[in-house]
Design a protein around this motif. Sequence first.
Motif, PDB file in Angstrom:
ATOM      1  N   THR A 153      16.170  14.362 -11.178  1.00  0.00           N
ATOM      2  CA  THR A 153      15.373  14.093 -12.377  1.00  0.00           C
ATOM      3  C   THR A 153      15.834  14.964 -13.530  1.00  0.00           C
ATOM      4  O   THR A 153      15.956  14.512 -14.682  1.00  0.00           O
ATOM      5  N   ASN A 154      16.114  16.233 -13.233  1.00  0.00           N
ATOM      6  CA  ASN A 154      16.645  17.142 -14.262  1.00  0.00           C
ATOM      7  C   ASN A 154      17.982  16.647 -14.802  1.00  0.00           C
ATOM      8  O   ASN A 154      18.258  16.728 -16.001  1.00  0.00           O
ATOM      9  N   LEU A 155      18.815  16.133 -13.905  1.00  0.00           N
ATOM     10  CA  LEU A 155      20.100  15.587 -14.335  1.00  0.00           C
ATOM     11  C   LEU A 155      19.900  14.423 -15.294  1.00  0.00           C
ATOM     12  O   LEU A 155      20.569  14.332 -16.325  1.00  0.00           O
ATOM     13  N   GLU A 156      18.978  13.526 -14.947  1.00  0.00           N
ATOM     14  CA  GLU A 156      18.737  12.354 -15.784  1.00  0.00           C
ATOM     15  C   GLU A 156      18.292  12.765 -17.184  1.00  0.00           C
ATOM     16  O   GLU A 156      18.670  12.160 -18.181  1.00  0.00           O
ATOM     17  N   VAL A 157      17.500  13.836 -17.263  1.00  0.00           N
ATOM     18  CA  VAL A 157      17.004  14.316 -18.551  1.00  0.00           C
ATOM     19  C   VAL A 157      18.089  15.051 -19.327  1.00  0.00           C
ATOM     20  O   VAL A 157      18.240  14.884 -20.539  1.00  0.00           O
ATOM     21  N   ASN A 158      18.878  15.876 -18.628  1.00  0.00           N
ATOM     22  CA  ASN A 158      19.794  16.787 -19.304  1.00  0.00           C
ATOM     23  C   ASN A 158      21.177  16.225 -19.611  1.00  0.00           C
ATOM     24  O   ASN A 158      21.809  16.638 -20.587  1.00  0.00           O
ATOM     25  N   LEU A 159      21.656  15.304 -18.786  1.00  0.00           N
ATOM     26  CA  LEU A 159      23.030  14.831 -18.983  1.00  0.00           C
ATOM     27  C   LEU A 159      23.285  14.200 -20.351  1.00  0.00           C
ATOM     28  O   LEU A 159      24.340  14.419 -20.944  1.00  0.00           O
ATOM     29  N   PRO A 160      22.353  13.401 -20.909  1.00  0.00           N
ATOM     30  CA  PRO A 160      22.608  12.861 -22.249  1.00  0.00           C
ATOM     31  C   PRO A 160      22.773  13.962 -23.305  1.00  0.00           C
ATOM     32  O   PRO A 160      23.645  13.872 -24.174  1.00  0.00           O
ATOM     33  N   HIS A 161      21.962  15.026 -23.218  1.00  0.00           N
ATOM     34  CA  HIS A 161      22.087  16.137 -24.160  1.00  0.00           C
ATOM     35  C   HIS A 161      23.413  16.876 -23.943  1.00  0.00           C
ATOM     36  O   HIS A 161      24.073  17.302 -24.882  1.00  0.00           O
ATOM     37  N   LYS A 207      37.426  14.690 -20.655  1.00  0.00           N
ATOM     38  CA  LYS A 207      37.435  14.467 -19.208  1.00  0.00           C
ATOM     39  C   LYS A 207      36.087  14.830 -18.592  1.00  0.00           C
ATOM     40  O   LYS A 207      35.588  14.149 -17.689  1.00  0.00           O
ATOM     41  N   LEU A 208      35.499  15.918 -19.105  1.00  0.00           N
ATOM     42  CA  LEU A 208      34.202  16.345 -18.586  1.00  0.00           C
ATOM     43  C   LEU A 208      33.113  15.335 -18.937  1.00  0.00           C
ATOM     44  O   LEU A 208      32.241  15.016 -18.117  1.00  0.00           O
ATOM     45  N   ALA A 209      33.167  14.792 -20.152  1.00  0.00           N
ATOM     46  CA  ALA A 209      32.184  13.783 -20.556  1.00  0.00           C
ATOM     47  C   ALA A 209      32.320  12.526 -19.704  1.00  0.00           C
ATOM     48  O   ALA A 209      31.309  11.898 -19.337  1.00  0.00           O
ATOM     49  N   GLU A 210      33.554  12.137 -19.385  1.00  0.00           N
ATOM     50  CA  GLU A 210      33.776  10.967 -18.532  1.00  0.00           C
ATOM     51  C   GLU A 210      33.200  11.193 -17.139  1.00  0.00           C
ATOM     52  O   GLU A 210      32.522  10.329 -16.575  1.00  0.00           O
ATOM     53  N   ALA A 211      33.444  12.391 -16.585  1.00  0.00           N
ATOM     54  CA  ALA A 211      32.908  12.714 -15.265  1.00  0.00           C
ATOM     55  C   ALA A 211      31.386  12.767 -15.290  1.00  0.00           C
ATOM     56  O   ALA A 211      30.712  12.312 -14.362  1.00  0.00           O
ATOM     57  N   ALA A 212      30.821  13.315 -16.367  1.00  0.00           N
ATOM     58  CA  ALA A 212      29.362  13.395 -16.493  1.00  0.00           C
ATOM     59  C   ALA A 212      28.755  11.992 -16.604  1.00  0.00           C
ATOM     60  O   ALA A 212      27.666  11.738 -16.083  1.00  0.00           O
ATOM     61  N   GLY A 213      29.461  11.082 -17.275  1.00  0.00           N
ATOM     62  CA  GLY A 213      28.978   9.712 -17.392  1.00  0.00           C
ATOM     63  C   GLY A 213      28.905   9.017 -16.043  1.00  0.00           C
ATOM     64  O   GLY A 213      27.936   8.316 -15.740  1.00  0.00           O
ATOM     65  N   LYS A 214      29.934   9.213 -15.218  1.00  0.00           N
ATOM     66  CA  LYS A 214      29.937   8.617 -13.876  1.00  0.00           C
ATOM     67  C   LYS A 214      28.825   9.221 -13.027  1.00  0.00           C
ATOM     68  O   LYS A 214      28.155   8.514 -12.260  1.00  0.00           O
ATOM     69  N   LEU A 215      28.634  10.532 -13.161  1.00  0.00           N
ATOM     70  CA  LEU A 215      27.555  11.191 -12.426  1.00  0.00           C
ATOM     71  C   LEU A 215      26.203  10.621 -12.843  1.00  0.00           C
ATOM     72  O   LEU A 215      25.343  10.341 -12.000  1.00  0.00           O
ATOM     73  N   GLY A 216      26.008  10.425 -14.142  1.00  0.00           N
ATOM     74  CA  GLY A 216      24.750   9.882 -14.637  1.00  0.00           C
ATOM     75  C   GLY A 216      24.465   8.490 -14.103  1.00  0.00           C
ATOM     76  O   GLY A 216      23.323   8.158 -13.764  1.00  0.00           O
ATOM     77  N   GLY A 311      23.702  24.291 -15.158  1.00  0.00           N
ATOM     78  CA  GLY A 311      22.965  24.882 -14.053  1.00  0.00           C
ATOM     79  C   GLY A 311      22.349  23.835 -13.161  1.00  0.00           C
ATOM     80  O   GLY A 311      22.288  23.990 -11.935  1.00  0.00           O
ATOM     81  N   VAL A 312      21.880  22.746 -13.739  1.00  0.00           N
ATOM     82  CA  VAL A 312      21.288  21.661 -12.964  1.00  0.00           C
ATOM     83  C   VAL A 312      22.313  21.058 -12.018  1.00  0.00           C
ATOM     84  O   VAL A 312      22.038  20.801 -10.848  1.00  0.00           O
ATOM     85  N   VAL A 313      23.529  20.838 -12.514  1.00  0.00           N
ATOM     86  CA  VAL A 313      24.589  20.284 -11.679  1.00  0.00           C
ATOM     87  C   VAL A 313      24.861  21.211 -10.502  1.00  0.00           C
ATOM     88  O   VAL A 313      25.030  20.770  -9.364  1.00  0.00           O
ATOM     89  N   ASP A 314      24.894  22.515 -10.772  1.00  0.00           N
ATOM     90  CA  ASP A 314      25.104  23.483  -9.686  1.00  0.00           C
ATOM     91  C   ASP A 314      24.054  23.335  -8.596  1.00  0.00           C
ATOM     92  O   ASP A 314      24.363  23.232  -7.412  1.00  0.00           O
ATOM     93  N   ARG A 315      22.793  23.340  -9.000  1.00  0.00           N
ATOM     94  CA  ARG A 315      21.711  23.294  -8.019  1.00  0.00           C
ATOM     95  C   ARG A 315      21.689  21.948  -7.301  1.00  0.00           C
ATOM     96  O   ARG A 315      21.436  21.886  -6.086  1.00  0.00           O
ATOM     97  N   ALA A 316      21.948  20.862  -8.030  1.00  0.00           N
ATOM     98  CA  ALA A 316      21.981  19.541  -7.400  1.00  0.00           C
ATOM     99  C   ALA A 316      23.093  19.471  -6.358  1.00  0.00           C
ATOM    100  O   ALA A 316      22.918  18.911  -5.271  1.00  0.00           O
ATOM    101  N   THR A 317      24.248  20.062  -6.680  1.00  0.00           N
ATOM    102  CA  THR A 317      25.367  20.069  -5.736  1.00  0.00           C
ATOM    103  C   THR A 317      24.992  20.821  -4.471  1.00  0.00           C
ATOM    104  O   THR A 317      25.300  20.398  -3.352  1.00  0.00           O
ATOM    105  N   ASP A 318      24.301  21.956  -4.624  1.00  0.00           N
ATOM    106  CA  ASP A 318      23.877  22.741  -3.456  1.00  0.00           C
ATOM    107  C   ASP A 318      22.930  21.931  -2.567  1.00  0.00           C
ATOM    108  O   ASP A 318      23.048  21.923  -1.347  1.00  0.00           O
TER     109      ASP A 318
END
Length: 328
Positions: A153-161, A207-216, A311-318
């Motif tokens: 849920t945090n990812l969904e909120v934060n990734l667009p920003h 490249k990071l934005a592209e990867a973040a888009g796929k993650l989203g 930070g959200v990505v880190d915790r989600a990965t864990d």
Amino acid sequence: MPYPAKLGKLVKSDRRKEWRSLKSVHSKAIAASKVNFDAKLGPRLDEYQTAVDAVAKAFAKDSVNRVGIQKVVKVAGPVRNVAESYLEQVKTKLSEPARKELTAFLEALMRDSADWLTVDDLFDQHRTPPPARVLARVRPVVAELDRLSTEMTNLEVNLPHFSSALKDLAKNANYTWYVDSSTKMKPPFVAVAEAQFRSDLAGRCGKLAEAAGKLGSVNKRLLPHVNALCAAGHESDASVNVGALVDRLKKLVLSPEFKALHDSAKKVADMMASPGFHASALGYWNAAGPPENANGRRPAGLNRGGISAAGVVDRATDVLSSARSNLS
């Protein structure tokens, strides 16, 4: 007998009627887009609504049984897949307001599929409490999924920003701070010319934005199912189908799509952890420089803008790693 609250909401909906209304209202936009919804969505919706209507009739007579629920579940899965297959076409080929309304409709169909699975798990046919040993299997996994749901849920909120911040990072990054930091880093690095600095950073950000888009994208698809499983797990004390719940948890966590979520999250986190990206991000936001305790996982530039996606990505990965490990 009492039914799950979700069931009452599901049987009141008529997705086929909603779809016919949307097609009529937005017929011109749909025709202009050349997206052929009748090829897949129409027939699937007919099957789905027929099954739902049968359960609705039984619901009105207080005679719902699990056989009827499972008939809906059987056809709801294909409807979800078809809805998902049309989602990108709607977002790219239809004009507003058709794009917004059809997107909301397709996403609602996808949520329905997850909700029917939850009802199937919670449906109490014999009111027999599950054995303690079965509950013991569920509770630790549900706790992991609760954590996962929070981070997704945090990812969904934060990734667009986060993606928005990446667009301006190369232009606004403070080159002076980057140069000054080159000798202070351990080990030190050789600062490049400003033009190359901004060009390199722009490439990394792209490249990071592209990867973040796929993650989203994969995060958005899986979140309703994770939430549905969490809800089913929390009510498992009243359900006879805890074994099936565990099987569904394993199926989800070990699925290729869940692996894609895990791998996408790790890729974004690893890219943000790279020394080159972190060094390039130093000093962004008001030329104030990095915080004293900046680290590679949370590039100073993005943190100082209030972006917590790193930070959200880190915790989600864990959490993803832990869930996969516990259920493998």
